[in-house]
Design a protein around this motif. Structure first.
Motif, PDB file in Angstrom:
ATOM      1  N   ALA A 204      -4.241   1.929  -5.577  1.00 23.15           N
ATOM      2  CA  ALA A 204      -4.376   0.838  -4.616  1.00 23.15           C
ATOM      3  C   ALA A 204      -4.987  -0.373  -5.297  1.00 23.15           C
ATOM      4  CB  ALA A 204      -5.241   1.257  -3.422  1.00 23.15           C
TER       5      ALA A 204
ATOM      6  N   GLN B  10      -5.571   1.559   6.516  1.00 23.94           N
ATOM      7  CA  GLN B  10      -5.278   0.144   6.356  1.00 23.94           C
ATOM      8  C   GLN B  10      -4.513  -0.436   7.554  1.00 23.94           C
ATOM      9  OE1 GLN B  10      -7.380  -0.993   4.070  1.00 23.94           O
ATOM     10  NE2 GLN B  10      -5.850  -2.017   2.810  1.00 23.94           N
TER      11      GLN B  10
ATOM     12  N   ASP C 223       0.826  -1.214   0.000  1.00 26.59           N
ATOM     13  CA  ASP C 223       0.000   0.000   0.000  1.00 26.59           C
ATOM     14  C   ASP C 223       0.859   1.264   0.000  1.00 26.59           C
ATOM     15  OD1 ASP C 223      -2.351  -1.465   0.007  1.00 26.59           O
ATOM     16  OD2 ASP C 223      -2.598  -1.387   2.179  1.00 26.59           O
TER      17      ASP C 223
ATOM     18  N   CYS D   9      -3.229   4.658   3.696  1.00 22.23           N
ATOM     19  CA  CYS D   9      -2.293   3.750   4.367  1.00 22.23           C
ATOM     20  C   CYS D   9      -2.556   3.687   5.865  1.00 22.23           C
ATOM     21  CB  CYS D   9      -0.849   4.169   4.101  1.00 22.23           C
ATOM     22  SG  CYS D   9      -0.287   3.857   2.416  1.00 22.23           S
TER      23      CYS D   9
END
Length: 455
Positions: free
Chosen positions: A128, A299, A119, A296
């Protein structure tokens, strides 16, 4: 230990075999979780792979001396498949380079890449791919098992975005699999896990998603769980593909039970707010943790809730709906969990994931509206039996609502051959058995949700 075996392995591979007690052995054999049944195997040693040729040599060495072989990518599987008893573990973590072509919207990465690394590389270009929602999850394991992630509504599963794969086969030969070359193998890699070979390079499609997302749970009391889910059922068909959701029934740090609707919305807060408003209106929120974050960072949001070294036992099944009876059963079992860490995560499967031709991949759960993962998680070995029993009874209570098929990445190491056949469906399972017979007739690659070769 037979020193001559170690010497022969090292002569063939031209790499050191790191033995028990060494730092490399300890690092490679440390996995995300401990599956209590069966216990994790103890390997003979570990080889650190730097290239495809290292993988080829390791396979030839294992076959020459007659020992098993397993592969450690991210190490995030909770069931010990990365380890093999008295065999060689290939530690792939040094093969983690990510190459991004922002013009063609393609990437290439190695088998040791984690989604956190992937990522970070793609987001430099605002791109992505569908991937894991815990940053330490390996790209290889998640993709080869299918790959449910935050972008499933927009772009499907991780495996749906796989363009090609370089694969080392059981005889040490190297092939490239894509839609035109080795098409049967390529099809089987879409959910068939590591049954057919060791993938040493993945090529993916990537998509323009920007850099901002709205992510986080909206919490409700268990007292109104049935009402909240009933209201959610009414709005679900109207939610945009940009919004992936999961239900998390568990306990907070104070030990109180709560229902979290996890929101993963691709876009900024202004774009997400109408959707968030509808979800909040499903009940009376006791906490709203949905915030705008860089992709990011979003995630990595669940990383603290997925600590390494706990004991795990999971069961999974699809669900044909979030019926009142399902919610009532879920509430009961979470409230009676023997561990405060016991929970269930129910993923809504909608959007692009369900529009793709179901015959285009080995996976067999696209038709299901929901996917459930019952997570037994605890600290003490003395609590193994109680937590195993809880997970099994929980799964039995949800069995009448099974939609068929299963996501094998969530299936525990005591899964039977019948369970695996049911996960893929008989037709797809038989096709994979035939493919297995072509590419791995001796079942050399068996540290996985194993598919035995036909014949």
């Amino acid at each position: 230990m037979n020193s001559s075996v170690v010497k022969e392995i090292e002569q063939i591979t031209r790499r050191p075999l790191h033995l028990a007690g060494s730092p490399a052995f300890r690092e490679a054999t440390r996995l995300y979780g401990f599956s209590a049944a069966p216990a994790h195997p103890v390997p003979l040693g570990v080889i650190l792979c730097e290239s495809t040729q290292d993988v080829v040599a390791a396979i030839r060495a294992a076959r020459a001396v007659g020992v098993p072989l397993s592969v450690r990518g991210g190490g995030h599987n909770a069931f010990g498949f990365a380890l093999c008893q008295d065999g060689i573990v290939l530690d792939m973590r040094n093969m983690r380079d990510v190459q991004v072509d922002p013009t063609l919207r393609r990437t290439r990465c190695g088998p040791g890449t984690t989604w956190g690394v992937y990522d970070a590389a793609t987001q430099l270009h605002g791109l992505a791919s569908p991937g894991g929602v815990v940053s330490s999850t390996g790209v290889a394991g998640l993709t080869l098992g299918g790959g449910i992630g935050a972008l499933r509504g927009l772009f499907g599963l991780a495996c749906d975005n796989l363009r090609s794969a370089e694969v080392v086969l059981a005889d040490g030969s190297i092939v490239t699999a894509d839609a035109n070359r080795e098409p049967d193998l390529f099809w089987a890699l879409h959910g068939g896990a590591s049954n057919f070979g060791i993938v040493t390079s993945f090529e993916f499609n990537v998509h323009a998603v920007g850099t901002q997302t709205v992510t986080g749970p909206i919490y409700f009391s268990f007292d109104e769980a049935v009402k909240v889910i009933a209201n959610f059922r009414r709005i679900a068909p109207e939610l945009p593909d940009a919004c992936a959701t999961e239900f998390n029934f568990g306990r907070n740090k104070e030990g109180r039970t709560q229902l979290g609707i996890m929101v993963r919305f691709m876009g900024d807060m202004a774009a997400a707010e109408p959707t968030l408003k509808r979800i909040r209106a499903c009940g009376t929120p006791i906490a709203d943790m949905a915030v705008e974050l860089p992709y990011c960072q979003a995630q990595r949001l669940l990383d603290p809730k997925a600590p390494w070294d706990d004991r795990h036992y999971w069961k999974t099944q699809t669900l044909n709906g979030m019926h009142d009876e399902v919610v009532e059963a879920v509430v009961h079992f979470v409230e009676t969990s023997p561990s405060p860490l016991g929970k269930i995560v129910i993923e809504r499967l909608a959007g692009q994931i369900s529009r793709i031709d179901p015959d285009s991949a080995a996976i067999n759960f696209r038709h299901a509206p929901y996917n459930a993962m019952i997570v037994g998680e605890w600290k003490d070995v003395a609590d193994d039996e109680a937590n195993h029993d809880w997970v099994k009874r929980f799964a039995a209570a949800l069995a009448p609502f099974n939609a068929g098929g299963a996501y094998t990445n969530y299936m525990a190491s005591d899964t039977t051959e019948d369970d695996i056949r049911a996960a893929f469906g008989d037709k797809k399972y038989r096709r994979m058995q035939s493919i297995k017979a072509s590419y791995d007739p001796e079942n050399f690659f068996n540290r996985n949700q194993n598919i035995r070769p036909a014949g």
